[in-house]
Design a protein around this motif. Structure first.
Motif, short mmCIF file in Angstrom:
data_model
loop_
_atom_site.label_atom_id
_atom_site.label_comp_id
_atom_site.label_asym_id
_atom_site.label_seq_id
_atom_site.Cartn_x
_atom_site.Cartn_y
_atom_site.Cartn_z
N VAL A 64 9.25 0.87 -3.14
CA VAL A 64 8.01 1.16 -2.29
C VAL A 64 7.28 -0.36 -2.81
CG1 VAL A 64 5.23 2.68 -2.12
CG2 VAL A 64 7.55 3.57 -2.85
N VAL A 65 6.41 -0.60 -1.33
CA VAL A 65 5.84 -1.50 -1.16
C VAL A 65 4.16 -1.47 -1.14
CG1 VAL A 65 4.82 -3.73 0.24
CG2 VAL A 65 7.46 -2.54 0.62
N ILE A 66 3.84 -2.38 -2.27
CA ILE A 66 3.00 -2.07 -3.39
C ILE A 66 1.02 -3.64 -3.21
CG2 ILE A 66 3.10 -0.42 -5.10
CD1 ILE A 66 2.86 -3.04 -7.15
N LEU A 67 2.11 -4.28 -2.61
CA LEU A 67 1.30 -5.75 -1.93
C LEU A 67 1.78 -5.99 -1.41
CD1 LEU A 67 -1.81 -7.23 -3.04
CD2 LEU A 67 -0.55 -8.66 -4.50
N THR A 68 0.88 -7.09 -0.41
CA THR A 68 1.06 -8.19 1.17
C THR A 68 0.03 -8.61 1.27
OG1 THR A 68 2.64 -6.36 1.75
CG2 THR A 68 2.51 -8.40 2.86
N ARG A 69 0.54 -9.70 0.62
CA ARG A 69 -0.17 -10.72 0.94
C ARG A 69 0.25 -12.35 1.84
NH1 ARG A 69 -3.52 -7.56 -0.43
NH2 ARG A 69 -5.22 -7.76 -1.93
N GLY A 70 -0.85 -12.74 2.81
CA GLY A 70 -0.61 -14.60 3.39
C GLY A 70 0.06 -14.16 5.39
#
Length: 574
Positions: A64-70
């Motif tokens: 499960v993806v909990i953070l995406t930045r950039g």
């Protein structure tokens, strides 16, 4: 139960780069802080943190993806898929598949019709193969008709390569047939009976090809498709009683019948060239389900005149279809009937009234066979599609063009409303009928007092009959009420012009007889509902309240008892 949990940190060092795993930790806060630090220190242009949970039963991780930045990912063009398809037919055996025979029958239709043969016979008769090879141009044109569209459908495929491929395939198929003919591999049913041939071929590797050649050879020289069907039925009669040997005989027979009856040219020869499209479809349905259709036609002798009888080989074939033999042929015929019903082709060109009648026969026949040949939903869909053409302006104009009076036209349109199906088609038919009965022409012609015109009572009875037909037509309540009110208004004008109820009340006849006439008019039996019925009811009430009339009715209790149903119908008795 949840298993061990850890967190993975992925990074992309440049915008076009793929994601790569940088670190895995067990603490969520630590993973998020590390990812944001990588982004802040410009060690990566994008970071992602995922939560990985191990399932102890399957030993697989759920991510499960909990953070995406950039920076967002760049969209990449996928390389075009390489079309790995080749020619539809790669070997000689592919030519004998159903779709290949269908294509052969289409591209060689004219030549096969001239030879009086089908594609199946062409693939199993050496004499036909030799004749086609000798023609040269026919075979070349057929190959070209196949290769050109197939090359357009397959990117990078050359037309010339496909033509050379199919030319070699045709030469191999012809050579195979000619070799089999020279070696006399195809049995002759005159020398060896059908059953003995089928039993002798058991276990042979090419038994289907040999039996197909034997059946096709038995049709050589027969004049016309009807004679060939007769011969095929004879072959079926001589086939083994059951098991694989019987199937070995019936399969090629069914394939030939499917091709023979699947073309309009062959079907017309089998059923008779004098039948129009509607009669041909009725005959096909009767052939595919003779018992059900005969039971429907027995209920109405008039319908029997519209559905042509099936006799001789057609009847024999119908009996086999009814017994459950040739299921592919039955399905093919049923689909053909559906296609024709859903097409724009007129069933009886030049006879719109006859088209309505034959459609009624087809609807009853197909509904009776629903569940065996077609589903009820398929039948309903086909007739809804066909009904769209019945409410079109050109068909309606042809349908009413020979009407000698506006009343006759309204009766025709009422019948049209009854015979179309589908809510939208019912509404369209109702608009045609409403436009007719609400027109000035209808009122003027119905109220006309010219010599030779029907008397007012007869005209009112015709309007009442028309109202009953509208109620049975299956229109919506709003449309039905609109037409009935329009007819009632015209009837009221006719009655007012003739003062019919007043004349009936003053007629020098016995009171029970006078009252019966008024009550029938009030009940809508001899006149339309609306103003006419209301006036007749009011006149009947006044008559019943008159002392002389009450005395006359008291003197004839039997007459009063006979009038009671009419009085109840108009609400004058409990």
């Amino acid at each position: 139960m949840a298993g061990p949990v850890h967190y993975e940190i992925y990074i992309r060092r440049t915008a076009p780069a793929d994601w790569s795993l940088h670190q895995a930790v067990e603490d969520r806060r630590q993973a998020v802080d590390a990812a944001e630090g990588l982004l802040r220190d410009r060690e990566a242009v994008a970071v992602r943190v995922t939560k990985e949970t191990l399932d102890p039963e399957t030993m697989e991780f759920a991510s499960v993806v909990i953070l995406t930045r950039g920076a967002p990912e760049l969209s990449r063009k996928r390389p075009p898929a390489v079309d790995q398809r080749g020619p539809s037919c790669r070997g000689v055996g592919d030519l004998y598949a159903p779709h290949a025979r269908e294509t052969i029958g289409r591209v060689l239709e004219d030549w096969l019709n001239r030879q009086g043969a089908t594609a199946f016979e062409l693939l199993h008769r050496p004499d036909l193969a030799e004749r086609l090879e000798a023609s040269g141009v026919e075979l070349q044109h057929a190959i070209q008709k196949i290769a050109v569209p197939e090359a357009q459908a397959i990117p990078g495929q050359s037309v010339h390569d496909l033509m050379r491929h199919y030319q070699r395939l045709a030469e191999q198929a012809i050579e195979r047939l000619l070799t089999a003919g020279r070696k006399k591999q195809f049995p002759n049913f005159e020398d060896r009976p059908v059953a003995a041939t089928a039993l002798a071929l058991q276990g042979a590797a090419d038994r289907a090809f040999i039996m197909g050649g034997a059946v096709a050879g038995a049709l050589r020289g027969l004049p016309g498709a009807r004679a060939r069907v007769e011969r095929l039925m004879d072959i079926c009669d001589q086939a083994p009683a059951e098991g694989a040997p019987r199937a070995l005989v019936l399969v090629p027979v069914e394939q030939i019948l499917c091709e023979l009856l699947g073309s309009r040219h062959g079907l017309a020869q089998v059923l008779g060239p004098g039948l129009d499209q509607g009669a041909s479809l009725a005959a096909v349905v009767r052939m595919a389900a003779p018992r059900e259709v005969d039971a429907v036609l027995a209920q109405d002798a008039r319908l029997s005149l519209l559905a042509p009888p099936i006799l001789g080989p057609v009847r024999r074939l119908g009996e086999r279809l009814a017994a459950g033999e040739f299921p592919l042929l039955a399905a093919s015929l049923a689909r053909m009937v559906l296609r024709e019903l859903m097409s724009q082709r007129r069933l009886r060109p030049g006879d719109a009234v006859g088209e309505i009648e034959i459609l009624r026969v087809l609807a009853m026949a197909l509904t009776a066979t629903a569940g065996r040949l077609l589903t009820l939903e398929e039948v309903q869909t086909a007739f809804i599609e066909r009904s769209k053409g019945l409410v079109a302006a050109d068909f309606v104009a042809a349908y009413v063009k020979d009407c000698t009076s506006v009343l006759f036209e309204a009766e025709r349109l009422t019948r049209l409303c009854e015979n179309v199906t589908g809510a939208a088609n019912k509404r369209a038919a109702a608009r045609w009928l409403d436009a007719c009965v609400a027109s000035l022409r209808f009122e003027t012609e119905m109220r006309a007092r010219i010599s030779g015109a029907p008397p007012p009572g007869q005209r009112l009875m015709a309007l009442a009959e028309l109202q009953r037909g509208v109620r049975k037509a299956g229109l919506s309540q709003r449309e039905t009420q609109g037409v009935i009110e329009a007819l009632g208004a015209v009837g009221g004008s006719i009655e007012a012009d003739a003062r019919l109820t007043a004349q009936l009340a003053r007629a020098p006849v016995p009171v029970p007889q006078k009252l019966a006439v008024l009550l029938r008019l009030a009940a809508g039996e001899t006149g339309p509902s609306g103003p006419v019925a209301e006036r007749a009811r009011a006149e009947a009430v006044r008559l019943m309240r008159a002392p002389d009339a009450r005395a006359a009715l008291s003197a004839e209790p039997q007459a009063v008892q006979a009038l009671r149903p009419l009085m109840q119908a108009v609400g004058l008795a409990a």
